[in-house]
Design an enzyme around this catalytic site. Sequence first.
Site, PDB file in Angstrom:
ATOM      1  N   ALA A   1      36.213  36.829  41.904  1.00  9.19           N
ATOM      2  CA  ALA A   1      35.256  37.840  41.412  1.00  9.19           C
ATOM      3  C   ALA A   1      33.919  37.522  42.193  1.00  9.19           C
ATOM      4  O   ALA A   1      33.651  36.431  42.528  1.00  9.19           O
ATOM      5  CB  ALA A   1      34.906  37.326  39.796  1.00  9.19           C
ATOM      6  N   ASP A   2      33.180  38.656  42.654  1.00  4.66           N
ATOM      7  CA  ASP A   2      31.869  38.466  43.195  1.00  4.66           C
ATOM      8  C   ASP A   2      30.746  38.825  42.084  1.00  4.66           C
ATOM      9  O   ASP A   2      30.973  38.996  40.810  1.00  4.66           O
ATOM     10  CB  ASP A   2      31.859  39.423  44.413  1.00  4.66           C
ATOM     11  CG  ASP A   2      31.985  40.804  44.021  1.00  4.66           C
ATOM     12  OD1 ASP A   2      31.806  41.286  42.827  1.00  4.66           O
ATOM     13  OD2 ASP A   2      32.209  41.687  44.780  1.00  4.66           O
ATOM     14  N   SER A   3      29.512  38.497  42.598  1.00  4.51           N
ATOM     15  CA  SER A   3      28.581  38.474  41.667  1.00  4.51           C
ATOM     16  C   SER A   3      28.560  40.129  40.760  1.00  4.51           C
ATOM     17  O   SER A   3      28.069  39.997  39.553  1.00  4.51           O
ATOM     18  CB  SER A   3      27.111  38.492  42.331  1.00  4.51           C
ATOM     19  OG  SER A   3      26.898  39.305  43.235  1.00  4.51           O
TER      20      SER A   3
END
Length: 80
Positions: free
Chosen positions: A37-39
């Site tokens: 997951a990214d931000s």
Amino acid sequence: MSKEEIFTKIRDILADNFEVDKEKITDETDFKSDLDADSIDLVEFILQLEDEFGAEISDEDAEKIKTVGDAVNYVADHQK
């Protein structure tokens, strides 16, 4: 709502968002390293948690939620 019920709802949200098998999601599943997951993914997930459980999650608290277990515990501790 029990922690088991909260976990099930969170697991379902994550399975849909990250296209991962529900059976592979555990309390120890890390959003960044296990789900990649990214931000932006994390912000969207936090918004879904707020909608699903009717909780307000501050940015400061959201930064502390690193694993599925963290999310379950946060929701359980902040239920209305």
